[in-house]
Design an enzyme around this catalytic site. Structure first.
Site, PDB file in Angstrom:
ATOM      1  N   GLY A 183       2.607  -7.529   6.574  1.00 19.03           N
ATOM      2  CA  GLY A 183       2.727  -7.303   8.013  1.00 19.03           C
ATOM      3  C   GLY A 183       3.163  -8.472   8.846  1.00 19.03           C
ATOM      4  O   GLY A 183       2.744  -8.616   9.998  1.00 19.03           O
ATOM      5  N   GLU A 233      -4.891  -5.190   8.012  1.00 21.31           N
ATOM      6  CA  GLU A 233      -4.562  -4.037   8.863  1.00 21.31           C
ATOM      7  C   GLU A 233      -3.102  -3.642   8.732  1.00 21.31           C
ATOM      8  O   GLU A 233      -2.748  -2.457   8.855  1.00 21.31           O
ATOM      9  CB  GLU A 233      -4.921  -4.342  10.324  1.00 21.31           C
ATOM     10  CG  GLU A 233      -3.864  -5.034  11.162  1.00 21.31           C
ATOM     11  CD  GLU A 233      -3.533  -6.451  10.707  1.00 21.31           C
ATOM     12  OE1 GLU A 233      -2.398  -6.894  10.925  1.00 21.31           O
ATOM     13  OE2 GLU A 233      -4.421  -7.113  10.140  1.00 21.31           O
ATOM     14  N   ASP A 234      -2.218  -4.606   8.460  1.00 19.60           N
ATOM     15  CA  ASP A 234      -0.798  -4.310   8.335  1.00 19.60           C
ATOM     16  C   ASP A 234      -0.525  -3.397   7.139  1.00 19.60           C
ATOM     17  O   ASP A 234       0.197  -2.402   7.236  1.00 19.60           O
ATOM     18  CB  ASP A 234      -0.010  -5.613   8.201  1.00 19.60           C
ATOM     19  CG  ASP A 234      -0.668  -6.602   7.244  1.00 19.60           C
ATOM     20  OD1 ASP A 234      -1.527  -6.200   6.430  1.00 19.60           O
ATOM     21  OD2 ASP A 234      -0.336  -7.794   7.315  1.00 19.60           O
ATOM     22  N   ASN A 235      -1.137  -3.737   6.009  1.00 15.98           N
ATOM     23  CA  ASN A 235      -0.956  -2.919   4.817  1.00 15.98           C
ATOM     24  C   ASN A 235      -1.570  -1.537   4.997  1.00 15.98           C
ATOM     25  O   ASN A 235      -0.999  -0.536   4.546  1.00 15.98           O
ATOM     26  CB  ASN A 235      -1.573  -3.622   3.606  1.00 15.98           C
ATOM     27  CG  ASN A 235      -1.269  -2.919   2.297  1.00 15.98           C
ATOM     28  OD1 ASN A 235      -1.930  -1.960   1.927  1.00 15.98           O
ATOM     29  ND2 ASN A 235      -0.262  -3.409   1.590  1.00 15.98           N
TER      30      ASN A 235
END
Length: 468
Positions: free
Chosen positions: A237, A281-283
């Site tokens: 991310g 959180e990006d993944n």
């Protein structure tokens, strides 16, 4: 005694068959792994060696989709001025920049205000104050910007990343057009566009060089290959574009949610705030868009350029340990097989198999394997950078590359034996679903932490104050 000879014969035969089967499987895996690596190598050569200018770069603002660029900031990253400035310099006619900090005294604000004065015609504003929606400070920092963004397309880009001027236009091309141009009626809509990380070590720290060697070779090669094959979500991310209207329909459960299904308030927490409980959180956002909405991701032909600051070798080790501990709760199968995807381990497997099947000496095979593997990785670097490794840095880079290869297996073992991580000076426990919770007390090997945290490159460097 004579009656035992047939059983000994068949026992010997069984062992030969088993050994043959294991050797065949080992060589098969070696072939598969090389095939995957070559897919990544070919993608790097075909997609990244030429970066054409997008028609959107010179289009009218009235006919281009609006984009809100969200940049969460905290303190002074290496090259922070240049990183933020790269978003002000985007060749795109319709965007705004939202720069968010949690604290009104954050030292990044001085850089932001300088840039806003330098580029008064760019639609940029500062948002001060976080909204605590979970344990992830990046999500807490971004929440107000997310809600105040004027456009549906969001570009979330980390503070330690700089990008080329044409990145946004090319990325919107990918986000908006693939399905309309596809001849396959079953083609799935692109929900997220991301950029392969490309690192450069500027501070002279050996850990930074090892991180650079890892990200720009083996990591990039496998990252490109997995995203080319596109059988599963795989997103880092650092720099991602997606639509807020899509994100508002997912919550990180990874349970399919048809587009026709309305999101009701009683359905729970959706959108960005739902991902405040995750460290990665990006993944998880990428996985949610993939699994919950049955959409896909794609890469543009741009890189997310990350200038690495002061990273010692122990910083590098514990950074990798942290992400192994997070990843094993999110993609267990990929984490389990990780050691047999590394060059040293897979080469030893192949050498043993070739010796058993064909009598080939490992002393012949192993040097050839590692030289070709290194050449492929260096060519991936050249494709992403646009040039080969400079001659004056080549020896240092290859030394860091070799150290990375030697450390891969020990780091993996260290990562899989625990669930606690240290991130930005705080301790967390990684839970089964990839969520995290704050913990107190000592973590595994925590007696080492005071020494290596003092120079951790992820701890932002404060400016000197008047009182010292």
């Amino acid at each position: 005694m004579e009656a035992s000879y047939p059983s000994l014969y068949f026992l010997s035969l069984d062992r030969s068959i088993i050994a043959f089967a294991f050797s065949a499987v080992g060589l098969g895996w070696y072939t598969v792994l090389w095939s995957i690596g070559l897919v990544g190598w070919r993608t790097a050569r075909t997609r990244y060696r030429l970066r054409p200018r997008s028609p959107l770069s010179s289009a009218s603002a009235s006919v281009t989709p609006g984009v809100s660029i969200l940049r969460p900031l905290k303190g002074l990253d290496t090259n922070l001025y240049e990183n933020i400035e790269s978003t002000f310099l985007q060749e795109y006619p319709n965007f705004e920049i939202l720069l968010s900090v949690a604290d009104e005294h954050d030292q990044a604000l001085s850089v932001v205000r300088d840039l806003m004065s330098k580029y008064p015609d760019v639609n940029a504003k500062v948002i001060i104050g976080e909204e605590v929606v979970g344990v992830n400070p990046k999500v807490n920092n971004l929440t107000r910007s997310y809600r105040e963004a004027a456009h549906d397309i969001l570009w979330v880009i980390d503070s330690n990343i700089s990008v080329a001027p044409g990145t946004l236009a090319r990325s919107v091309d990918v986000l908006e057009s693939p399905t309309s141009c596809s001849r396959d009626p079953s083609a799935k809509r692109i929900a997220l566009v991301h950029h392969v990380p490309f690192a450069s070590a500027s501070e002279g720290y050996f850990g930074s060089s090892v991180e650079e060697a890892f990200l720009n070779t083996n990591h990039a090669k496998m990252y490109l290959a997995i995203n080319t094959v596109a059988i599963e979500s795989c997103v880092v991310g650092k720099s991602n574009l997606y639509r807020r209207s899509d994100l508002e329909r997912v919550n990180g459960s990874l349970k399919p949610r048809p587009l026709s299904m309305d999101v009701e308030p009683e359905d729970g927490n959706f959108g960005l705030t739902a991902f405040g409980r995750f460290l990665a959180e990006d993944n998880m956002i990428a996985s949610a868009l993939w699994h919950e909405l049955d959409m896909r991701h794609d890469l543009s032909c741009d890189v997310a350029h990350n200038t690495i600051g002061k990273m010692t070798l122990m910083d590098y080790v514990w950074r990798r340990v942290r992400w192994i501990r997070v990843r094993k709760h999110m993609v267990l199968a990929a984490t389990v097989i990780e050691p047999i995807t590394e060059s040293i381990v897979v080469s030893l497997i192949a050498a043993a198999c070739l010796r058993h099947l064909f009598g080939l000496s490992p002393w012949v095979f192993l040097p050839i394997h590692h030289l070709i593997w290194l050449w492929v990785d260096l060519d991936v670097y050249a494709s992403l950078a646009g040039h080969p490794i400079p001659a004056d840095r080549r020896c240092q880079f290859i030394a860091a590359y070799i150290v990375r290869e030697l450390l891969a297996l020990p780091i993996w073992f260290l990562g899989v034996v625990g669930n606690e991580v240290v991130w930005r000076g705080k301790k967390y426990e990684v839970l089964r679903d990839g969520a995290i919770k704050r913990t107190k007390g000592k973590t595994l090997f925590s007696e080492w932490l005071p020494n290596w945290r003092r120079h951790n490159y992820e701890e932002y460097e404060p400016l000197p104050t008047a009182d010292g």
